[in-house]
Design a protein around this motif. Structure first.
Motif, PDB file in Angstrom:
ATOM      1  N   ARG A 122      13.485  -7.262 -14.692  1.00 46.65           N
ATOM      2  CA  ARG A 122      13.850  -5.976 -14.085  1.00 46.65           C
ATOM      3  C   ARG A 122      12.975  -5.635 -12.882  1.00 46.65           C
ATOM      4  N   ALA A 123      11.909  -6.401 -12.697  1.00 50.33           N
ATOM      5  CA  ALA A 123      11.008  -6.153 -11.566  1.00 50.33           C
ATOM      6  C   ALA A 123      11.368  -6.969 -10.339  1.00 50.33           C
ATOM      7  N   LEU A 124      12.237  -7.975 -10.491  1.00 52.33           N
ATOM      8  CA  LEU A 124      12.547  -8.864  -9.367  1.00 52.33           C
ATOM      9  C   LEU A 124      13.370  -8.129  -8.315  1.00 52.33           C
ATOM     10  N   GLY A 125      12.945  -8.287  -7.061  1.00 47.95           N
ATOM     11  CA  GLY A 125      13.629  -7.627  -5.957  1.00 47.95           C
ATOM     12  C   GLY A 125      13.425  -6.123  -5.928  1.00 47.95           C
ATOM     13  N   GLU A 126      12.368  -5.630  -6.574  1.00 45.81           N
ATOM     14  CA  GLU A 126      12.123  -4.193  -6.665  1.00 45.81           C
ATOM     15  C   GLU A 126      10.750  -3.832  -6.098  1.00 45.81           C
ATOM     16  N   ILE A 127      10.619  -2.568  -5.714  1.00 41.05           N
ATOM     17  CA  ILE A 127       9.367  -2.015  -5.193  1.00 41.05           C
ATOM     18  C   ILE A 127       8.875  -0.933  -6.151  1.00 41.05           C
ATOM     19  N   PHE A 128       7.593  -0.968  -6.459  1.00 44.62           N
ATOM     20  CA  PHE A 128       6.988   0.017  -7.357  1.00 44.62           C
ATOM     21  C   PHE A 128       5.673   0.513  -6.769  1.00 44.62           C
ATOM     22  N   HIS A 129       5.384   1.792  -6.944  1.00 41.92           N
ATOM     23  CA  HIS A 129       3.986   2.196  -6.816  1.00 41.92           C
ATOM     24  C   HIS A 129       3.430   2.408  -8.220  1.00 41.92           C
ATOM     25  N   ILE A 130       2.125   2.212  -8.342  1.00 44.02           N
ATOM     26  CA  ILE A 130       1.424   2.394  -9.611  1.00 44.02           C
ATOM     27  C   ILE A 130       0.236   3.301  -9.338  1.00 44.02           C
ATOM     28  N   SER A 149       0.848  -1.193   0.000  1.00 43.55           N
ATOM     29  CA  SER A 149       0.000   0.000   0.000  1.00 43.55           C
ATOM     30  C   SER A 149       0.881   1.240   0.000  1.00 43.55           C
ATOM     31  N   ALA A 150       0.468   2.260  -0.746  1.00 41.14           N
ATOM     32  CA  ALA A 150       1.190   3.527  -0.732  1.00 41.14           C
ATOM     33  C   ALA A 150       1.028   4.249   0.605  1.00 41.14           C
ATOM     34  N   SER A 151       0.143   3.773   1.456  1.00 38.49           N
ATOM     35  CA  SER A 151      -0.002   4.379   2.782  1.00 38.49           C
ATOM     36  C   SER A 151       1.197   4.080   3.677  1.00 38.49           C
ATOM     37  N   VAL A 152       2.106   3.198   3.231  1.00 37.88           N
ATOM     38  CA  VAL A 152       3.301   2.918   4.037  1.00 37.88           C
ATOM     39  C   VAL A 152       4.265   4.092   4.030  1.00 37.88           C
ATOM     40  N   PRO A 203       4.472  12.786   8.243  1.00 38.37           N
ATOM     41  CA  PRO A 203       4.306  13.487   6.964  1.00 38.37           C
ATOM     42  C   PRO A 203       5.520  13.299   6.081  1.00 38.37           C
ATOM     43  N   ALA A 204       5.309  13.311   4.778  1.00 35.78           N
ATOM     44  CA  ALA A 204       6.410  13.122   3.836  1.00 35.78           C
ATOM     45  C   ALA A 204       7.352  14.318   3.882  1.00 35.78           C
ATOM     46  N   SER A 205       8.650  14.055   3.770  1.00 32.55           N
ATOM     47  CA  SER A 205       9.651  15.125   3.792  1.00 32.55           C
ATOM     48  C   SER A 205       9.697  15.877   2.470  1.00 32.55           C
ATOM     49  N   HIS A 206       9.107  15.281   1.404  1.00 30.35           N
ATOM     50  CA  HIS A 206       9.019  15.959   0.113  1.00 30.35           C
ATOM     51  C   HIS A 206       7.623  15.716  -0.442  1.00 30.35           C
ATOM     52  N   TYR A 207       7.068  16.721  -1.103  1.00 31.81           N
ATOM     53  CA  TYR A 207       5.671  16.627  -1.516  1.00 31.81           C
ATOM     54  C   TYR A 207       5.448  15.649  -2.663  1.00 31.81           C
ATOM     55  N   VAL A 208       6.507  15.301  -3.416  1.00 27.03           N
ATOM     56  CA  VAL A 208       6.387  14.287  -4.462  1.00 27.03           C
ATOM     57  C   VAL A 208       6.953  12.973  -3.927  1.00 27.03           C
ATOM     58  N   ILE A 209       6.142  11.925  -3.953  1.00 27.32           N
ATOM     59  CA  ILE A 209       6.523  10.634  -3.380  1.00 27.32           C
ATOM     60  C   ILE A 209       7.171   9.770  -4.456  1.00 27.32           C
ATOM     61  N   GLU A 240       9.657   5.919  -4.821  1.00 29.86           N
ATOM     62  CA  GLU A 240       9.902   4.668  -4.111  1.00 29.86           C
ATOM     63  C   GLU A 240      11.040   4.800  -3.101  1.00 29.86           C
ATOM     64  N   LYS A 241      11.800   5.877  -3.180  1.00 30.45           N
ATOM     65  CA  LYS A 241      12.863   6.131  -2.207  1.00 30.45           C
ATOM     66  C   LYS A 241      12.350   6.841  -0.952  1.00 30.45           C
ATOM     67  N   THR A 242      11.111   7.296  -0.987  1.00 31.54           N
ATOM     68  CA  THR A 242      10.510   7.884   0.212  1.00 31.54           C
ATOM     69  C   THR A 242      10.455   6.808   1.296  1.00 31.54           C
ATOM     70  N   PRO A 243      10.918   7.098   2.516  1.00 32.60           N
ATOM     71  CA  PRO A 243      10.951   6.063   3.566  1.00 32.60           C
ATOM     72  C   PRO A 243       9.568   5.483   3.854  1.00 32.60           C
ATOM     73  N   ALA A 244       9.556   4.206   4.183  1.00 25.54           N
ATOM     74  CA  ALA A 244       8.312   3.541   4.601  1.00 25.54           C
ATOM     75  C   ALA A 244       8.219   3.632   6.119  1.00 25.54           C
ATOM     76  N   ILE A 245       7.581   4.713   6.571  1.00 30.46           N
ATOM     77  CA  ILE A 245       7.440   4.974   8.014  1.00 30.46           C
ATOM     78  C   ILE A 245       6.050   5.560   8.246  1.00 30.46           C
ATOM     79  N   ASN A 246       5.180   4.821   8.886  1.00 28.60           N
ATOM     80  CA  ASN A 246       3.849   5.343   9.201  1.00 28.60           C
ATOM     81  C   ASN A 246       3.547   5.061  10.670  1.00 28.60           C
TER      82      ASN A 246
END
Length: 328
Positions: free
Chosen positions: A206-214, A98-101, A105-111, A113-119
């Motif tokens: 290229r998707a193996l071992g990777e995280i993506f939001h869609i 989930s993108a809710s991870v 608040p986000a440290s940058h307004y554009v999210i 995949e490098k944005t930390p997963a901290i909720n």
């Protein structure tokens, strides 16, 4: 190249269009769920009836799939069981997170995949983060993690509470609540638009071992979203703006969906997923985004209109209290 694909879930808000898209691309698709949804599966899909928590679930280790898509695991114990079952039994395990991870608040307004997963606010998101961490530490399972944001198909997008009740309140001319000043940008993505890049990940090395939001590239402010819902229902929205902190004091259970998610700006950079599966487009206008959820709502209301109850009483109380502020 046609692949054998297992959807765990497959008839839900997001997964159902993904099944249809996978079939349309020629993949051999099986769906594992309890078989309780009314939506008919596309022709050619194999239905496997079972329960995620049942003993029959472990029998899936006897089957081999090129791709396993896990849509209904929400806790680390469920993902831990998947790691045991599917390690060595599939070419790619795709976990729907989930993108809710993302950091709140986000440290940058554009999210990205490098944005930390901290909720720190929402147990749902914290459990998803724990699931992701289990996968990242797993050996013998090639995984891909996908983080959808607010994806719509059958349900209307609201900030908290029951969407059908909020819609019925609009139809009845009653006020509805938007947290904050209503100008927070929020991203909505149609499930049918999500499906195209999602299925494009199947078998993609290229998707193996990777995280993506869609997600959609376009965001809309919450006031515009609620006004569009009302307009498509043929009425005018009567929005009452209430600070998020105030709403949480009325109902502490709202801290997750509000402070942990919808109270913050959600604008996404989809460069990573596009670099792997190619460019894709999503509906941008609210009329197009909301068309299918509105159709589903009208069908539900035609058979059963939600009765007034405790949720209405709480919303009325909050709106009355907010309206009384500043009066002499």
């Amino acid at each position: 190249m046609a692949m054998t694909v297992l959807f765990i879930g497959g008839t839900g808000q997001i997964s159902y269009p993904c099944v249809a898209d996978a079939v349309a691309r020629g993949h051999k698709v099986s769906v594992y769920n309890r078989g309780k949804r009314a939506d008919a599966l596309p022709a050619g899909v194999t239905s496997i009836i079972g329960d995620l928590a049942g003993p029959d679930y472990a029998e899936l280790d006897k089957l081999k799939f090129d791709v396993v898509c896990q849509f209904i695991a929400f806790t680390p114990d469920q993902v831990g069981r998947d790691i045991e079952i599917f390690s060595g039994q599939c070419g790619q395990y795709i976990f729907i997170s989930s993108a809710s991870v993302y950091e709140k608040p986000a440290s940058h307004y554009v999210i990205t995949e490098k944005t930390p997963a901290i909720n720190p606010f929402w147990p749902y998101s914290q459990a998803k983060i724990a699931c992701e961490n289990l996968l990242r530490d797993a050996n013998g399972l090639d995984w891909t993690i996908v983080r959808p944001s607010h994806t719509v198909r059958t349900g209307l997008p609201i900030m908290m509470g029951d969407a059908d009740i909020m819609a019925r309140r609009m139809l009845d001319g009653d006020p509805t609540i938007v947290a904050g000043d209503g100008h927070t940008p929020w991203t909505l993505t149609r499930s049918v638009d999500f499906a195209v890049p999602f299925v494009g990940l199947f078998g993609n090395k290229r998707a193996l071992g990777e995280i993506f939001h869609i997600t959609n590239d376009r965001a809309h402010i919450w006031d515009d979203i609620q006004k569009a819902i009302a307009r498509l229902l043929g009425v005018e929205a009567k929005i009452v703006h209430v600070p998020t902190d105030t709403l949480v004091r009325y109902n502490p259970e709202w801290i997750g969906p509000l402070t942990g998610d919808k109270a913050w700006t959600a604008i996404f950079d989809n460069s990573k997923i596009k670099s792997v599966v190619g460019d894709f487009s999503c509906a941008e206008s609210l009329d197009e985004i909301l068309a299918e959820p509105i159709q589903h709502l009208k069908r539900r209301l035609a058979t059963q209109r939600p009765p007034k109850g405790e949720f209405d009483a709480l919303v009325d109380r909050i709106c009355n209290d907010q309206g009384a502020l500043g009066r002499l």
